[in-house]
Design a protein around this motif. Sequence first.
Motif, PDB file in Angstrom:
ATOM      1  N   PRO B 140       0.814  -1.226   0.000  1.00 31.29           N
ATOM      2  CA  PRO B 140       0.000   0.000   0.000  1.00 31.29           C
ATOM      3  C   PRO B 140       0.845   1.273   0.000  1.00 31.29           C
ATOM      4  N   TYR B 141       2.047   1.212   0.587  1.00 35.86           N
ATOM      5  CA  TYR B 141       2.898   2.409   0.605  1.00 35.86           C
ATOM      6  C   TYR B 141       3.287   2.819  -0.815  1.00 35.86           C
ATOM      7  N   GLU B 142       3.465   1.845  -1.680  1.00 36.19           N
ATOM      8  CA  GLU B 142       3.804   2.154  -3.073  1.00 36.19           C
ATOM      9  C   GLU B 142       2.558   2.506  -3.879  1.00 36.19           C
ATOM     10  N   VAL B 143       1.541   1.670  -3.726  1.00 35.41           N
ATOM     11  CA  VAL B 143       0.357   1.844  -4.584  1.00 35.41           C
ATOM     12  C   VAL B 143      -0.363   3.161  -4.273  1.00 35.41           C
ATOM     13  N   PHE B 144      -0.330   3.610  -3.012  1.00 27.17           N
ATOM     14  CA  PHE B 144      -0.992   4.879  -2.670  1.00 27.17           C
ATOM     15  C   PHE B 144      -0.152   6.098  -3.057  1.00 27.17           C
ATOM     16  N   GLY B 145       1.010   5.887  -3.673  1.00 30.54           N
ATOM     17  CA  GLY B 145       1.930   6.981  -3.946  1.00 30.54           C
ATOM     18  C   GLY B 145       1.280   8.131  -4.713  1.00 30.54           C
ATOM     19  N   ASP B 146       1.260   9.318  -4.083  1.00 27.22           N
ATOM     20  CA  ASP B 146       0.720  10.540  -4.678  1.00 27.22           C
ATOM     21  C   ASP B 146      -0.750  10.441  -5.085  1.00 27.22           C
ATOM     22  N   ASN B 171     -10.778  -6.438  10.000  1.00 25.38           N
ATOM     23  CA  ASN B 171     -10.640  -5.427   8.969  1.00 25.38           C
ATOM     24  C   ASN B 171     -10.061  -4.138   9.514  1.00 25.38           C
ATOM     25  N   GLY B 172     -10.306  -3.879  10.791  1.00 22.02           N
ATOM     26  CA  GLY B 172      -9.712  -2.707  11.417  1.00 22.02           C
ATOM     27  C   GLY B 172      -8.192  -2.707  11.295  1.00 22.02           C
ATOM     28  N   GLU B 173      -7.607  -3.876  11.441  1.00 24.70           N
ATOM     29  CA  GLU B 173      -6.144  -3.958  11.326  1.00 24.70           C
ATOM     30  C   GLU B 173      -5.675  -3.602   9.925  1.00 24.70           C
ATOM     31  N   ILE B 174      -6.422  -4.068   8.931  1.00 20.83           N
ATOM     32  CA  ILE B 174      -6.079  -3.720   7.543  1.00 20.83           C
ATOM     33  C   ILE B 174      -6.157  -2.207   7.351  1.00 20.83           C
ATOM     34  N   ARG B 180      -2.066   4.316   7.618  1.00 19.54           N
ATOM     35  CA  ARG B 180      -0.673   4.756   7.773  1.00 19.54           C
ATOM     36  C   ARG B 180       0.010   4.909   6.412  1.00 19.54           C
ATOM     37  N   ALA B 181      -0.313   3.980   5.509  1.00 22.36           N
ATOM     38  CA  ALA B 181       0.268   4.070   4.165  1.00 22.36           C
ATOM     39  C   ALA B 181      -0.231   5.326   3.440  1.00 22.36           C
ATOM     40  N   LEU B 182      -1.528   5.624   3.586  1.00 18.81           N
ATOM     41  CA  LEU B 182      -2.060   6.868   3.008  1.00 18.81           C
ATOM     42  C   LEU B 182      -1.317   8.065   3.587  1.00 18.81           C
ATOM     43  N   ASN B 183      -1.137   8.034   4.892  1.00 19.42           N
ATOM     44  CA  ASN B 183      -0.480   9.145   5.588  1.00 19.42           C
ATOM     45  C   ASN B 183       0.921   9.406   5.037  1.00 19.42           C
ATOM     46  N   GLU B 184       1.619   8.331   4.730  1.00 20.89           N
ATOM     47  CA  GLU B 184       2.982   8.441   4.219  1.00 20.89           C
ATOM     48  C   GLU B 184       3.026   8.831   2.747  1.00 20.89           C
ATOM     49  N   SER B 185       2.175   8.193   1.937  1.00 21.65           N
ATOM     50  CA  SER B 185       2.407   8.165   0.494  1.00 21.65           C
ATOM     51  C   SER B 185       1.444   9.000  -0.338  1.00 21.65           C
ATOM     52  N   ALA B 186       0.220   9.128   0.125  1.00 18.64           N
ATOM     53  CA  ALA B 186      -0.802   9.733  -0.737  1.00 18.64           C
ATOM     54  C   ALA B 186      -0.634  11.245  -0.815  1.00 18.64           C
ATOM     55  N   ALA B 203     -13.345   3.534   7.989  1.00 18.73           N
ATOM     56  CA  ALA B 203     -12.955   4.890   7.576  1.00 18.73           C
ATOM     57  C   ALA B 203     -12.400   5.665   8.762  1.00 18.73           C
ATOM     58  N   LEU B 204     -13.033   5.472   9.924  1.00 12.60           N
ATOM     59  CA  LEU B 204     -12.557   6.139  11.142  1.00 12.60           C
ATOM     60  C   LEU B 204     -11.125   5.712  11.466  1.00 12.60           C
ATOM     61  N   ILE B 205     -10.874   4.413  11.358  1.00 13.14           N
ATOM     62  CA  ILE B 205      -9.534   3.893  11.659  1.00 13.14           C
ATOM     63  C   ILE B 205      -8.510   4.451  10.668  1.00 13.14           C
ATOM     64  N   ALA B 206      -8.840   4.407   9.387  1.00 16.53           N
ATOM     65  CA  ALA B 206      -7.920   4.955   8.383  1.00 16.53           C
ATOM     66  C   ALA B 206      -7.636   6.425   8.679  1.00 16.53           C
ATOM     67  N   MET B 207      -8.702   7.181   8.987  1.00 19.79           N
ATOM     68  CA  MET B 207      -8.558   8.617   9.256  1.00 19.79           C
ATOM     69  C   MET B 207      -7.650   8.876  10.456  1.00 19.79           C
ATOM     70  N   GLU B 208      -7.889   8.134  11.533  1.00 21.43           N
ATOM     71  CA  GLU B 208      -7.111   8.360  12.756  1.00 21.43           C
ATOM     72  C   GLU B 208      -5.650   7.969  12.570  1.00 21.43           C
ATOM     73  N   ASN B 209      -5.381   7.101  11.595  1.00 23.09           N
ATOM     74  CA  ASN B 209      -4.001   6.698  11.327  1.00 23.09           C
ATOM     75  C   ASN B 209      -3.347   7.528  10.219  1.00 23.09           C
ATOM     76  N   ALA B 210      -4.045   8.533   9.746  1.00 26.89           N
ATOM     77  CA  ALA B 210      -3.508   9.382   8.677  1.00 26.89           C
ATOM     78  C   ALA B 210      -3.644  10.852   9.068  1.00 26.89           C
ATOM     79  N   PRO B 211      -2.943  11.264  10.132  1.00 25.84           N
ATOM     80  CA  PRO B 211      -3.126  12.637  10.627  1.00 25.84           C
ATOM     81  C   PRO B 211      -2.684  13.714   9.649  1.00 25.84           C
ATOM     82  N   ASN B 212      -1.882  13.335   8.635  1.00 26.92           N
ATOM     83  CA  ASN B 212      -1.428  14.346   7.664  1.00 26.92           C
ATOM     84  C   ASN B 212      -2.457  14.662   6.594  1.00 26.92           C
TER      85      ASN B 212
END
Lengths: 415, 415
Positions: B140-146, B171-174, B180-186, B203-212
């Motif tokens: 996901p870190y690569e695929v979410f790139g930009d 699914n929460g773990e996924i 986190r990958a979105l936070n880094e790469s997107a 969505a809540l979990i993804a959001m909370e792990n992507a503070p950027n």
Amino acid sequence: MAFNMKQHVNTGVSRKVAGAGRFPAVAVRAVAAQAPPAAVAETKQAYGVFRLSYDTQNEDPSLTRSWKKTIKVAVTGASGNISNHLLFMLASGEVYGKDQPIALQLLGSERSKEALEGVAMELEDSLYPLLREVSIGTDPYEVFGDADWALMIGAKPRGPGMERADLLQQNGEIFQVQGRALNESASRNCKVIVVGNPCNTNALIAMENAPNIPRKNFHALTRLDENRAKCQLALKSGKFYTSISRVAIWGNHSTTQVPDYINARIGGIPATDVIRDMKWFREEFTPKVALRGGALIKKWGRSSAASTAVSVADAIRSLVTPTPPGDCFSTGVISDGNQYGVREGLIFSFPCRSKGDGDYEICDDFIVDEWLRNKIRATEDELQKEKECVSHLIGMMGGSCSLRGVEDTTVPGEN
Amino acid sequence: MAFNMKQHVNTGVSRKVAGAGRFPAVAVRAVAAQAPPAAVAETKQAYGVFRLSYDTQNEDPSLTRSWKKTIKVAVTGASGNISNHLLFMLASGEVYGKDQPIALQLLGSERSKEALEGVAMELEDSLYPLLREVSIGTDPYEVFGDADWALMIGAKPRGPGMERADLLQQNGEIFQVQGRALNESASRNCKVIVVGNPCNTNALIAMENAPNIPRKNFHALTRLDENRAKCQLALKSGKFYTSISRVAIWGNHSTTQVPDYINARIGGIPATDVIRDMKWFREEFTPKVALRGGALIKKWGRSSAASTAVSVADAIRSLVTPTPPGDCFSTGVISDGNQYGVREGLIFSFPCRSKGDGDYEICDDFIVDEWLRNKIRATEDELQKEKECVSHLIGMMGGSCSLRGVEDTTVPGEN
């Protein structure tokens, strides 16, 4: 002039079905191994909120613009994977145009009837503003009623140990019944696109059993082959898809098909001047196109339903929008009167062009060199042999099937 | 100014992946039960003929018009059934617009990698002129790139005997990893639409792990529920789909969802003034909407992938085109600062409107009567409990899961 709003208008099928017209119903049903017996055939069921007529004084201004007459599109094999993509493309307006209301008339088997209901419900849930009616049924005489287009996707898949000759026979019987049903029920100018394999000969059978519909209205789908050929030329040249033009597929939708690189152009220049690799053209290009479906099924684990549906949409679009000057599209059509010396009476894929009125003409400016001529002869011979295998289904005298025990030319990944 | 034609331009992922940024790579991978180990993660593979930049002096005049910048759309679960519909809709230009070039970045698992290749090849064969690049990968870190958009379709289906609480966990773990990958790469303004269930809490979990990434950029798909609600109002009233407006879905995408008939309009008139049947509204309307997927799966034998894909396309279109005056669309978004008294910190479905710039605001003019308020409280309570079940995935203290042994509220026909 103001019309009242008419909702829940289901025009239904007004013509009488059983026993009417040219073929006595009993004889028709007798050969209809795959058609439901008359006793269980039900009147088609309709789904969605219908608005086949329009209120010109409606409160919603988007409804007061001048609408085209709703076109009726019958689809066979409607619960299958190809249809599951195609129906949503048709309903979206992407194919017939954003101002073209559409009614979908879906044919399935008794076995797939519940699945058809599911498809109809999913179409309802998708709220397509151009989709004016969805009806489902198991009787081709009803489902083809007044159809302006018949997209014949359905065909029986090949069972274990079956040869292509068996498939010709088995599906030929279905297309004989469906051809007769088109003859009875469809619009007199119905355009027919056959996708179910072996599609050229199936289209021939449907055509010969529908004498009331113009012979040139019957098509066999070779657009997927054309799209795959264009893709390979783009990949090899590194040029974008939109720069590839005049890519003809000649002949049968089988591995004897001839993807034509002689006349193909890339950025307006002959493809052979852009890709200077005749060995690639002669040895790799044709198998890459003809075997793409097999490569895909190996990766994907199922046949390429989505890109097949895209190519059906492309095939329709090519008939309802004008062909760009100098370009062509490929479609399997009756060879009568063609300029390339292909014998008459076959459904043969040619480069064609259209004014966008649903009709087409075969392009007359394609160069046929000796290589191409020999390839065309081979696919023509195959189609003639396929025709002889189904002679009894098209009222042809004599004809014996010489396609038993021969190499299988079915496009891999299809049936 | 003239640019040279640049083909085969794959910009790739320029940012460094491992070890960069907020979360140390080891920690990230440690929780990534579903993510591939770093050792087997490959650089994403690219398909098709690329044209991410354009030649303004190209021979083809259609290429010289002013193009929009290519948008990058990452899709997870890309080899699944919903994506198999959605990707072709995205590539056709129907969703982001006919002048919007698009790059598709497809995420799959190691197990589905071959299938992903098949999807990419089918997209190639479809010759979509707006589709400028297809890349596939398992990291996901690569695929979410930009990525400008992340459509998170993938989720693990529920195994036998699993409760919704187990599904939340698994699914929460996924979604923690992918957040986190979105936070880094997107892209820093990436819009995220979560479809994989339980989608609000995912969505809540993804959001909370992507503070950027702005919190309001995260969506949970409730558009299928809205579409189904509109369909039921159309079928009941006999009015065409296009006349139905202001249909809000409140709360969770579960059977506690609240399809709002109070504010719904039919032909501009309150729905309750058109359908004068309060018993139907109170007793039948909500179950008809919430249980539609179950009715469909019974008919169709598989889940409603096509209409789900249509609703994802609708959800995107609602953000990139202006909402008609007075209308709304439903989407699950962060409840912070809402005007309806829903507690903050939940991904909650509200009626929203957009200027078409990708952003939105929650509509402030919806009437909430006592019936609606009680229903909203119930779905809000459920979302709060779901949040507590995944507290460890969102850095929240305390929180114990009270959703074990309770009635299953997963929408039937989904996982």
